[in-house]
Write a protein that holds these residues in place. Structure first.
Motif, PDB file in Angstrom:
ATOM      1  N   HIS A 282       0.811  -1.206   0.000  1.00 42.01           N
ATOM      2  CA  HIS A 282       0.000   0.000   0.000  1.00 42.01           C
ATOM      3  C   HIS A 282       0.856   1.271   0.000  1.00 42.01           C
ATOM      4  O   HIS A 282       0.386   2.333  -0.440  1.00 42.01           O
ATOM      5  CB  HIS A 282      -0.938   0.000   1.218  1.00 42.01           C
ATOM      6  CG  HIS A 282      -2.165  -0.845   1.031  1.00 42.01           C
ATOM      7  ND1 HIS A 282      -2.142  -2.210   1.076  1.00 42.01           N
ATOM      8  CD2 HIS A 282      -3.463  -0.485   0.722  1.00 42.01           C
ATOM      9  CE1 HIS A 282      -3.355  -2.692   0.864  1.00 42.01           C
ATOM     10  NE2 HIS A 282      -4.174  -1.650   0.636  1.00 42.01           N
ATOM     11  N   GLU A 283       2.105   1.162   0.445  1.00 40.23           N
ATOM     12  CA  GLU A 283       2.956   2.351   0.488  1.00 40.23           C
ATOM     13  C   GLU A 283       3.721   2.570  -0.819  1.00 40.23           C
ATOM     14  O   GLU A 283       3.821   3.706  -1.304  1.00 40.23           O
ATOM     15  CB  GLU A 283       3.931   2.233   1.650  1.00 40.23           C
ATOM     16  CG  GLU A 283       4.814   3.464   1.824  1.00 40.23           C
ATOM     17  CD  GLU A 283       5.705   3.337   3.038  1.00 40.23           C
ATOM     18  OE1 GLU A 283       6.538   4.235   3.243  1.00 40.23           O
ATOM     19  OE2 GLU A 283       5.576   2.327   3.784  1.00 40.23           O
ATOM     20  N   ASN A 284       4.263   1.478  -1.416  1.00 40.28           N
ATOM     21  CA  ASN A 284       5.147   1.616  -2.581  1.00 40.28           C
ATOM     22  C   ASN A 284       4.549   1.100  -3.881  1.00 40.28           C
ATOM     23  O   ASN A 284       5.122   1.338  -4.955  1.00 40.28           O
ATOM     24  CB  ASN A 284       6.480   0.900  -2.327  1.00 40.28           C
ATOM     25  CG  ASN A 284       7.220   1.488  -1.129  1.00 40.28           C
ATOM     26  OD1 ASN A 284       7.236   2.716  -0.939  1.00 40.28           O
ATOM     27  ND2 ASN A 284       7.836   0.634  -0.337  1.00 40.28           N
ATOM     28  N   PHE A 285       3.448   0.358  -3.778  1.00 36.54           N
ATOM     29  CA  PHE A 285       2.855  -0.212  -4.998  1.00 36.54           C
ATOM     30  C   PHE A 285       1.349   0.124  -5.049  1.00 36.54           C
ATOM     31  O   PHE A 285       0.482  -0.761  -5.085  1.00 36.54           O
ATOM     32  CB  PHE A 285       3.056  -1.737  -5.024  1.00 36.54           C
ATOM     33  CG  PHE A 285       4.499  -2.156  -5.041  1.00 36.54           C
ATOM     34  CD1 PHE A 285       5.197  -2.247  -6.235  1.00 36.54           C
ATOM     35  CD2 PHE A 285       5.164  -2.455  -3.848  1.00 36.54           C
ATOM     36  CE1 PHE A 285       6.533  -2.637  -6.239  1.00 36.54           C
ATOM     37  CE2 PHE A 285       6.491  -2.844  -3.862  1.00 36.54           C
ATOM     38  CZ  PHE A 285       7.186  -2.931  -5.044  1.00 36.54           C
ATOM     39  N   GLU A 286       1.086   1.405  -5.060  1.00 36.58           N
ATOM     40  CA  GLU A 286      -0.311   1.861  -5.084  1.00 36.58           C
ATOM     41  C   GLU A 286      -1.009   1.422  -6.362  1.00 36.58           C
ATOM     42  O   GLU A 286      -2.220   1.127  -6.372  1.00 36.58           O
ATOM     43  CB  GLU A 286      -0.345   3.381  -4.948  1.00 36.58           C
ATOM     44  CG  GLU A 286      -1.753   3.987  -4.926  1.00 36.58           C
ATOM     45  CD  GLU A 286      -2.541   3.559  -3.687  1.00 36.58           C
ATOM     46  OE1 GLU A 286      -3.799   3.549  -3.741  1.00 36.58           O
ATOM     47  OE2 GLU A 286      -1.914   3.218  -2.653  1.00 36.58           O
ATOM     48  N   ALA A 287      -0.277   1.332  -7.461  1.00 34.21           N
ATOM     49  CA  ALA A 287      -0.880   0.919  -8.726  1.00 34.21           C
ATOM     50  C   ALA A 287      -1.395  -0.515  -8.656  1.00 34.21           C
ATOM     51  O   ALA A 287      -2.435  -0.847  -9.246  1.00 34.21           O
ATOM     52  CB  ALA A 287       0.134   1.061  -9.864  1.00 34.21           C
ATOM     53  N   LEU A 288      -0.684  -1.391  -7.908  1.00 29.41           N
ATOM     54  CA  LEU A 288      -1.165  -2.773  -7.735  1.00 29.41           C
ATOM     55  C   LEU A 288      -2.485  -2.798  -6.973  1.00 29.41           C
ATOM     56  O   LEU A 288      -3.391  -3.582  -7.298  1.00 29.41           O
ATOM     57  CB  LEU A 288      -0.105  -3.597  -7.012  1.00 29.41           C
ATOM     58  CG  LEU A 288       1.178  -3.906  -7.798  1.00 29.41           C
ATOM     59  CD1 LEU A 288       2.165  -4.683  -6.927  1.00 29.41           C
ATOM     60  CD2 LEU A 288       0.858  -4.700  -9.056  1.00 29.41           C
TER      61      LEU A 288
END
Length: 414
Positions: A282-288
Protein backbone atom coordinates in the motif's frame (compact mmCIF):
# COMPACT_ATOMS: atom_id res chain seq x y z
CA UNK A 1 -192.26 5.10 75.55
CA UNK A 2 -193.45 8.33 74.09
CA UNK A 3 -192.21 10.10 77.16
CA UNK A 4 -188.72 8.57 76.53
CA UNK A 5 -188.91 9.57 72.93
CA UNK A 6 -189.92 13.04 73.78
CA UNK A 7 -187.21 13.14 76.31
CA UNK A 8 -184.67 12.15 73.74
CA UNK A 9 -185.98 14.75 71.35
CA UNK A 10 -185.73 17.54 73.85
CA UNK A 11 -183.09 20.05 72.82
CA UNK A 12 -180.04 20.10 75.04
CA UNK A 13 -177.69 22.50 73.35
CA UNK A 14 -177.60 24.85 70.36
CA UNK A 15 -174.50 25.61 68.30
CA UNK A 16 -175.27 28.26 65.78
CA UNK A 17 -178.14 27.06 63.66
CA UNK A 18 -177.64 23.41 64.79
CA UNK A 19 -179.74 22.13 67.72
CA UNK A 20 -178.47 19.07 69.62
CA UNK A 21 -181.03 16.91 71.44
CA UNK A 22 -180.55 14.48 74.23
CA UNK A 23 -180.76 11.60 71.79
CA UNK A 24 -177.88 13.08 69.84
CA UNK A 25 -175.80 13.34 73.01
CA UNK A 26 -176.63 9.78 74.01
CA UNK A 27 -175.76 8.49 70.54
CA UNK A 28 -172.40 10.29 70.54
CA UNK A 29 -171.67 8.98 74.04
CA UNK A 30 -172.45 5.37 73.05
CA UNK A 31 -170.25 5.65 69.97
CA UNK A 32 -167.36 6.97 72.09
CA UNK A 33 -167.77 4.14 74.59
CA UNK A 34 -167.73 1.61 71.76
CA UNK A 35 -164.59 3.09 70.40
CA UNK A 36 -162.92 3.13 73.80
CA UNK A 37 -163.73 -0.55 74.27
CA UNK A 38 -162.72 -1.65 70.71
CA UNK A 39 -159.28 0.00 70.56
CA UNK A 40 -157.62 -1.98 73.45
CA UNK A 41 -158.98 -5.23 72.11
CA UNK A 42 -157.46 -4.61 68.70
CA UNK A 43 -154.16 -3.59 70.24
CA UNK A 44 -154.07 -6.79 72.28
CA UNK A 45 -154.80 -8.90 69.21
CA UNK A 46 -152.13 -7.06 67.27
CA UNK A 47 -149.55 -7.61 70.06
CA UNK A 48 -150.42 -11.30 70.23
CA UNK A 49 -149.91 -11.67 66.51
CA UNK A 50 -146.54 -9.85 66.73
CA UNK A 51 -145.35 -12.09 69.55
CA UNK A 52 -146.39 -15.16 67.59
CA UNK A 53 -144.52 -13.91 64.55
CA UNK A 54 -141.42 -13.16 66.65
CA UNK A 55 -141.54 -16.58 68.25
CA UNK A 56 -141.85 -18.17 64.81
CA UNK A 57 -138.88 -16.17 63.52
CA UNK A 58 -136.83 -17.09 66.59
CA UNK A 59 -137.65 -20.76 66.07
CA UNK A 60 -136.69 -20.45 62.38
CA UNK A 61 -133.42 -18.79 63.31
CA UNK A 62 -132.70 -21.46 65.89
CA UNK A 63 -133.30 -24.15 63.26
CA UNK A 64 -130.98 -22.30 60.83
CA UNK A 65 -128.31 -21.97 63.53
CA UNK A 66 -128.54 -25.68 64.31
CA UNK A 67 -128.25 -26.56 60.60
CA UNK A 68 -125.25 -24.19 60.23
CA UNK A 69 -123.54 -25.75 63.25
CA UNK A 70 -124.10 -29.18 61.77
CA UNK A 71 -122.57 -28.00 58.48
CA UNK A 72 -119.62 -26.51 60.37
CA UNK A 73 -119.04 -29.81 62.18
CA UNK A 74 -119.18 -31.70 58.89
CA UNK A 75 -116.73 -29.20 57.31
CA UNK A 76 -114.40 -29.58 60.29
CA UNK A 77 -114.48 -33.37 60.00
CA UNK A 78 -113.87 -33.10 56.25
CA UNK A 79 -110.96 -30.69 56.89
CA UNK A 80 -109.42 -33.09 59.38
CA UNK A 81 -109.65 -35.86 56.79
CA UNK A 82 -108.05 -33.64 54.15
CA UNK A 83 -105.25 -32.59 56.52
CA UNK A 84 -104.55 -36.25 57.26
CA UNK A 85 -104.45 -36.97 53.52
CA UNK A 86 -102.13 -34.00 52.95
CA UNK A 87 -99.83 -35.23 55.74
CA UNK A 88 -99.67 -38.67 54.09
CA UNK A 89 -99.00 -37.10 50.67
CA UNK A 90 -96.30 -34.87 52.11
CA UNK A 91 -94.69 -37.86 53.81
CA UNK A 92 -94.60 -39.86 50.57
CA UNK A 93 -93.41 -36.84 48.58
CA UNK A 94 -90.65 -36.19 51.11
CA UNK A 95 -89.48 -39.80 50.81
CA UNK A 96 -89.51 -39.54 46.99
CA UNK A 97 -87.66 -36.22 47.14
CA UNK A 98 -85.04 -37.67 49.47
CA UNK A 99 -84.55 -40.62 47.13
CA UNK A 100 -84.34 -38.34 44.06
CA UNK A 101 -81.85 -36.08 45.83
CA UNK A 102 -79.72 -39.05 46.78
CA UNK A 103 -79.75 -40.41 43.22
CA UNK A 104 -78.93 -36.98 41.78
CA UNK A 105 -76.06 -36.48 44.22
CA UNK A 106 -74.69 -39.93 43.36
CA UNK A 107 -74.90 -39.18 39.63
CA UNK A 108 -73.32 -35.79 40.09
CA UNK A 109 -70.49 -37.28 42.16
CA UNK A 110 -69.88 -39.88 39.45
CA UNK A 111 -69.84 -37.24 36.69
CA UNK A 112 -67.53 -35.01 38.69
CA UNK A 113 -65.17 -37.90 39.34
CA UNK A 114 -65.14 -38.85 35.65
CA UNK A 115 -64.62 -35.22 34.59
CA UNK A 116 -61.80 -34.73 37.10
CA UNK A 117 -60.14 -37.93 35.87
CA UNK A 118 -60.33 -36.76 32.24
CA UNK A 119 -59.03 -33.31 33.14
CA UNK A 120 -56.17 -34.83 35.12
CA UNK A 121 -55.24 -37.06 32.20
CA UNK A 122 -55.40 -34.12 29.78
CA UNK A 123 -53.31 -32.01 32.16
CA UNK A 124 -50.63 -34.72 32.35
CA UNK A 125 -50.55 -34.94 28.55
CA UNK A 126 -50.23 -31.18 28.21
CA UNK A 127 -47.47 -31.12 30.81
CA UNK A 128 -45.62 -33.85 28.91
CA UNK A 129 -45.91 -31.84 25.69
CA UNK A 130 -44.79 -28.77 27.59
CA UNK A 131 -41.70 -30.61 28.81
CA UNK A 132 -40.91 -31.65 25.23
CA UNK A 133 -41.22 -28.03 24.07
CA UNK A 134 -38.98 -26.91 26.92
CA UNK A 135 -36.41 -29.54 25.94
CA UNK A 136 -36.37 -28.16 22.39
CA UNK A 137 -35.98 -24.64 23.80
CA UNK A 138 -33.08 -25.84 25.98
CA UNK A 139 -31.41 -27.31 22.91
CA UNK A 140 -31.77 -24.04 21.02
CA UNK A 141 -30.42 -22.17 24.02
CA UNK A 142 -27.41 -24.49 24.13
CA UNK A 143 -26.78 -23.74 20.45
CA UNK A 144 -26.90 -20.01 21.19
CA UNK A 145 -24.48 -20.48 24.08
CA UNK A 146 -22.18 -22.46 21.76
CA UNK A 147 -22.24 -19.59 19.29
CA UNK A 148 -21.44 -17.17 22.09
CA UNK A 149 -18.53 -19.39 23.10
CA UNK A 150 -17.26 -19.32 19.55
CA UNK A 151 -17.35 -15.51 19.66
CA UNK A 152 -15.24 -15.63 22.82
CA UNK A 153 -12.83 -18.00 21.09
CA UNK A 154 -12.62 -15.58 18.15
CA UNK A 155 -11.77 -12.73 20.52
CA UNK A 156 -9.13 -14.93 22.12
CA UNK A 157 -7.64 -15.71 18.74
CA UNK A 158 -7.58 -12.04 17.74
CA UNK A 159 -5.67 -11.23 20.94
CA UNK A 160 -3.04 -13.91 20.23
CA UNK A 161 -0.07 -12.07 18.67
CA UNK A 162 1.97 -15.27 18.05
CA UNK A 163 -0.77 -16.78 15.89
CA UNK A 164 -0.98 -13.64 13.75
CA UNK A 165 2.69 -14.07 12.88
CA UNK A 166 2.12 -17.20 10.78
CA UNK A 167 2.50 -17.06 6.98
CA UNK A 168 0.92 -18.55 3.87
CA UNK A 169 -1.60 -21.30 3.59
CA UNK A 170 -1.37 -22.57 7.14
CA UNK A 171 -1.89 -19.05 8.51
CA UNK A 172 -4.96 -18.47 6.38
CA UNK A 173 -6.40 -21.87 7.29
CA UNK A 174 -5.75 -21.23 10.96
CA UNK A 175 -7.51 -17.85 10.83
CA UNK A 176 -10.50 -19.22 8.94
CA UNK A 177 -10.77 -22.42 10.97
CA UNK A 178 -10.50 -20.55 14.24
CA UNK A 179 -12.91 -17.82 13.23
CA UNK A 180 -15.70 -19.76 11.51
CA UNK A 181 -17.72 -22.75 12.70
CA UNK A 182 -17.29 -26.12 11.07
CA UNK A 183 -19.30 -26.34 7.88
CA UNK A 184 -19.09 -22.61 7.19
CA UNK A 185 -15.95 -23.03 5.09
CA UNK A 186 -14.17 -25.58 2.92
CA UNK A 187 -10.48 -25.82 2.02
CA UNK A 188 -9.38 -26.86 -1.47
CA UNK A 189 -12.96 -27.10 -2.75
CA UNK A 190 -13.56 -27.74 -6.45
CA UNK A 191 -15.57 -25.19 -8.44
CA UNK A 192 -17.74 -25.89 -11.45
CA UNK A 193 -14.89 -24.92 -13.81
CA UNK A 194 -12.54 -27.45 -12.18
CA UNK A 195 -10.39 -24.93 -10.30
CA UNK A 196 -9.66 -25.39 -6.62
CA UNK A 197 -9.33 -22.20 -4.51
CA UNK A 198 -7.53 -22.30 -1.16
CA UNK A 199 -10.72 -21.60 0.78
CA UNK A 200 -14.42 -21.18 0.13
CA UNK A 201 -16.49 -19.44 2.81
CA UNK A 202 -20.12 -20.54 2.75
CA UNK A 203 -22.29 -17.43 2.96
CA UNK A 204 -25.70 -17.60 4.62
CA UNK A 205 -29.16 -17.36 3.06
CA UNK A 206 -28.04 -19.16 -0.13
CA UNK A 207 -25.65 -16.37 -1.20
CA UNK A 208 -22.65 -17.28 -3.43
CA UNK A 209 -19.45 -18.45 -1.72
CA UNK A 210 -16.53 -16.14 -0.94
CA UNK A 211 -13.13 -17.18 -2.38
CA UNK A 212 -9.91 -16.68 -0.39
CA UNK A 213 -6.59 -17.20 -2.17
CA UNK A 214 -3.36 -17.65 -0.15
CA UNK A 215 -0.87 -18.28 -3.02
CA UNK A 216 0.97 -15.01 -2.51
CA UNK A 217 4.33 -14.77 -4.41
CA UNK A 218 6.43 -14.47 -1.26
CA UNK A 219 9.69 -15.25 -3.13
CA UNK A 220 9.40 -12.02 -5.14
CA UNK A 221 8.99 -9.98 -2.00
CA UNK A 222 11.94 -11.74 -0.33
CA UNK A 223 13.98 -10.80 -3.47
CA UNK A 224 13.12 -7.13 -2.92
CA UNK A 225 14.34 -7.38 0.65
CA UNK A 226 17.50 -9.14 -0.39
CA UNK A 227 18.19 -6.50 -3.07
CA UNK A 228 17.64 -3.75 -0.53
CA UNK A 229 20.15 -5.34 1.84
CA UNK A 230 22.85 -6.59 -0.57
CA UNK A 231 22.30 -5.05 -4.04
CA UNK A 232 22.15 -1.55 -5.36
CA UNK A 233 19.33 0.60 -6.68
CA UNK A 234 19.29 -1.22 -10.01
CA UNK A 235 18.84 -4.57 -8.33
CA UNK A 236 16.06 -3.11 -6.18
CA UNK A 237 14.35 -1.75 -9.30
CA UNK A 238 14.56 -5.10 -11.07
CA UNK A 239 13.24 -6.90 -8.00
CA UNK A 240 10.38 -4.41 -7.70
CA UNK A 241 9.42 -4.87 -11.35
CA UNK A 242 9.48 -8.65 -10.92
CA UNK A 243 7.33 -8.37 -7.78
CA UNK A 244 4.86 -6.07 -9.58
CA UNK A 245 4.65 -8.44 -12.52
CA UNK A 246 4.10 -11.50 -10.30
CA UNK A 247 1.34 -9.70 -8.34
CA UNK A 248 -0.42 -8.58 -11.53
CA UNK A 249 -0.29 -12.13 -12.89
CA UNK A 250 -1.60 -13.47 -9.60
CA UNK A 251 -4.48 -10.92 -9.53
CA UNK A 252 -5.45 -11.82 -13.09
CA UNK A 253 -5.32 -15.54 -12.29
CA UNK A 254 -7.62 -15.12 -9.27
CA UNK A 255 -10.11 -13.08 -11.34
CA UNK A 256 -10.10 -15.56 -14.19
CA UNK A 257 -10.27 -18.76 -12.15
CA UNK A 258 -12.40 -18.00 -9.12
CA UNK A 259 -14.90 -15.25 -10.01
CA UNK A 260 -17.85 -17.24 -11.37
CA UNK A 261 -21.21 -15.49 -11.68
CA UNK A 262 -23.86 -17.07 -9.47
CA UNK A 263 -21.40 -19.49 -7.86
CA UNK A 264 -18.92 -17.21 -6.10
CA UNK A 265 -19.03 -13.66 -4.84
CA UNK A 266 -18.19 -10.84 -7.22
CA UNK A 267 -15.20 -10.05 -4.97
CA UNK A 268 -12.39 -12.38 -3.89
CA UNK A 269 -9.75 -12.08 -1.14
CA UNK A 270 -6.02 -12.23 -1.86
CA UNK A 271 -4.34 -13.07 1.44
CA UNK A 272 -0.99 -11.44 2.26
CA UNK A 273 0.66 -13.40 5.09
CA UNK A 274 2.40 -10.44 6.74
CA UNK A 275 1.37 -7.03 7.98
CA UNK A 276 4.73 -5.60 6.76
CA UNK A 277 4.18 -6.92 3.25
CA UNK A 278 0.65 -5.48 3.25
CA UNK A 279 2.03 -2.09 4.39
CA UNK A 280 4.78 -2.22 1.74
CA UNK A 281 2.27 -2.89 -1.04
CA UNK A 282 0.00 0.00 0.00
CA UNK A 283 2.96 2.35 0.49
CA UNK A 284 5.15 1.62 -2.58
CA UNK A 285 2.85 -0.21 -5.00
CA UNK A 286 -0.31 1.86 -5.08
CA UNK A 287 -0.88 0.92 -8.73
CA UNK A 288 -1.16 -2.77 -7.74
CA UNK A 289 -3.85 -1.88 -5.20
CA UNK A 290 -5.83 0.07 -7.80
CA UNK A 291 -5.43 -2.76 -10.33
CA UNK A 292 -6.72 -5.26 -7.75
CA UNK A 293 -9.73 -3.07 -7.04
CA UNK A 294 -10.55 -2.85 -10.73
CA UNK A 295 -10.30 -6.64 -10.95
CA UNK A 296 -12.58 -6.93 -7.86
CA UNK A 297 -9.80 -8.43 -5.78
CA UNK A 298 -9.34 -7.26 -2.19
CA UNK A 299 -5.84 -7.54 -0.72
CA UNK A 300 -6.09 -8.48 2.96
CA UNK A 301 -3.53 -8.85 5.70
CA UNK A 302 -3.90 -11.26 8.65
CA UNK A 303 -5.61 -8.58 10.72
CA UNK A 304 -7.94 -7.60 7.89
CA UNK A 305 -8.72 -11.24 7.18
CA UNK A 306 -9.51 -11.78 10.83
CA UNK A 307 -11.73 -8.72 10.76
CA UNK A 308 -13.45 -9.97 7.63
CA UNK A 309 -13.86 -13.43 9.13
CA UNK A 310 -15.27 -11.80 12.26
CA UNK A 311 -17.79 -9.90 10.15
CA UNK A 312 -18.69 -13.09 8.26
CA UNK A 313 -18.89 -14.98 11.53
CA UNK A 314 -21.22 -12.27 12.91
CA UNK A 315 -23.37 -12.55 9.77
CA UNK A 316 -23.47 -16.34 10.14
CA UNK A 317 -24.20 -16.01 13.83
CA UNK A 318 -27.01 -13.56 13.09
CA UNK A 319 -28.43 -15.92 10.47
CA UNK A 320 -28.22 -18.88 12.86
CA UNK A 321 -29.68 -16.84 15.68
CA UNK A 322 -32.50 -15.83 13.36
CA UNK A 323 -33.07 -19.50 12.58
CA UNK A 324 -32.91 -20.39 16.27
CA UNK A 325 -35.11 -17.40 17.14
CA UNK A 326 -37.63 -18.57 14.54
CA UNK A 327 -37.48 -22.05 16.05
CA UNK A 328 -37.85 -20.66 19.57
CA UNK A 329 -40.69 -18.44 18.44
CA UNK A 330 -42.44 -21.41 16.89
CA UNK A 331 -41.94 -23.48 20.02
CA UNK A 332 -43.12 -20.61 22.23
CA UNK A 333 -46.16 -20.18 19.98
CA UNK A 334 -46.99 -23.88 20.32
CA UNK A 335 -46.29 -23.62 24.04
CA UNK A 336 -48.74 -20.71 24.30
CA UNK A 337 -51.31 -22.76 22.38
CA UNK A 338 -50.85 -25.62 24.87
CA UNK A 339 -51.10 -23.17 27.76
CA UNK A 340 -54.24 -21.66 26.19
CA UNK A 341 -55.81 -25.12 25.87
CA UNK A 342 -54.79 -25.90 29.44
CA UNK A 343 -56.34 -22.62 30.63
CA UNK A 344 -59.53 -23.34 28.67
CA UNK A 345 -59.83 -26.82 30.15
CA UNK A 346 -59.14 -25.52 33.66
CA UNK A 347 -61.85 -22.90 33.13
CA UNK A 348 -64.24 -25.64 31.98
CA UNK A 349 -63.38 -27.64 35.09
CA UNK A 350 -63.99 -24.51 37.19
CA UNK A 351 -67.34 -24.07 35.45
CA UNK A 352 -68.25 -27.68 36.33
CA UNK A 353 -67.37 -27.03 39.97
CA UNK A 354 -69.37 -23.78 40.00
CA UNK A 355 -72.37 -25.54 38.39
CA UNK A 356 -72.08 -28.31 40.97
CA UNK A 357 -72.00 -25.73 43.77
CA UNK A 358 -75.08 -24.01 42.33
CA UNK A 359 -76.93 -27.35 42.07
CA UNK A 360 -76.02 -28.17 45.67
CA UNK A 361 -77.24 -24.73 46.80
CA UNK A 362 -80.54 -25.28 44.96
CA UNK A 363 -80.87 -28.73 46.53
CA UNK A 364 -80.19 -27.28 49.98
CA UNK A 365 -82.77 -24.55 49.36
CA UNK A 366 -85.40 -27.13 48.32
CA UNK A 367 -84.54 -29.26 51.35
CA UNK A 368 -84.92 -26.27 53.67
CA UNK A 369 -88.32 -25.43 52.11
CA UNK A 370 -89.48 -29.03 52.56
CA UNK A 371 -88.21 -29.01 56.17
CA UNK A 372 -90.04 -25.76 56.92
CA UNK A 373 -93.26 -27.03 55.35
CA UNK A 374 -93.00 -30.25 57.37
CA UNK A 375 -92.47 -28.22 60.54
CA UNK A 376 -95.55 -26.13 59.74
CA UNK A 377 -97.61 -29.30 59.21
CA UNK A 378 -96.36 -30.75 62.50
CA UNK A 379 -97.16 -27.49 64.33
CA UNK A 380 -100.72 -27.35 62.89
CA UNK A 381 -103.43 -27.99 65.63
CA UNK A 382 -106.18 -30.02 64.03
CA UNK A 383 -108.67 -29.81 66.94
CA UNK A 384 -109.04 -26.02 66.93
CA UNK A 385 -108.95 -24.19 63.57
CA UNK A 386 -106.74 -21.15 63.24
CA UNK A 387 -108.63 -17.86 63.61
CA UNK A 388 -107.28 -16.62 60.27
CA UNK A 389 -108.81 -19.42 58.14
CA UNK A 390 -111.97 -18.58 56.15
CA UNK A 391 -113.91 -21.39 57.87
CA UNK A 392 -112.81 -20.12 61.27
CA UNK A 393 -113.99 -16.61 60.47
CA UNK A 394 -117.34 -18.03 59.31
CA UNK A 395 -117.63 -20.06 62.54
CA UNK A 396 -116.86 -17.00 64.68
CA UNK A 397 -119.39 -14.93 62.75
CA UNK A 398 -122.09 -17.60 63.08
CA UNK A 399 -121.37 -18.01 66.80
CA UNK A 400 -121.69 -14.26 67.34
CA UNK A 401 -124.93 -14.20 65.31
CA UNK A 402 -126.26 -17.13 67.30
CA UNK A 403 -125.46 -15.29 70.54
CA UNK A 404 -127.17 -12.16 69.37
CA UNK A 405 -130.21 -14.25 68.29
CA UNK A 406 -130.43 -15.89 71.71
CA UNK A 407 -130.20 -12.48 73.41
CA UNK A 408 -132.96 -11.11 71.15
CA UNK A 409 -135.22 -14.10 71.91
CA UNK A 410 -134.69 -13.69 75.63
CA UNK A 411 -135.48 -10.00 75.41
CA UNK A 412 -138.70 -10.73 73.45
CA UNK A 413 -139.68 -13.37 75.94
CA UNK A 414 -139.26 -10.94 78.77
Amino acid sequence: MNDFGSLLSQPVAQLGASIFTLGHVLAVTLIGLALVIAIPVMAMRRAARAQAQIAEEAASRARLAEERMAEIMRAQAEMQGRIGTIAEVFGSRQAELTKALSERLDGMTSRLGHSITEQTKSTHENLAKLQERLAVIDTAQNNIQSLAGQVVQLQHILSNKQTRGAFGQSRMEAIVADGLPHGAYEFQATLSNGNRPDCLVRMPNGAPDLVIDAKFPLESFNAIRAAAEEGGPEAQKIAAQAFRRDIEVHIKAIADKYLITGETQETAFMFVPSESIFAEIHENFEALVQRAHRARIVIVSPSLLMLSIQVIQAVLKDARMREQAHLIQGEVSRLMEDVGRLDERVRKLQGHFLQANRDIDLILTSSEKVTRRGAKIEALELGEPAPTAPESRATATDTAAHGRLRLHVVEDGE
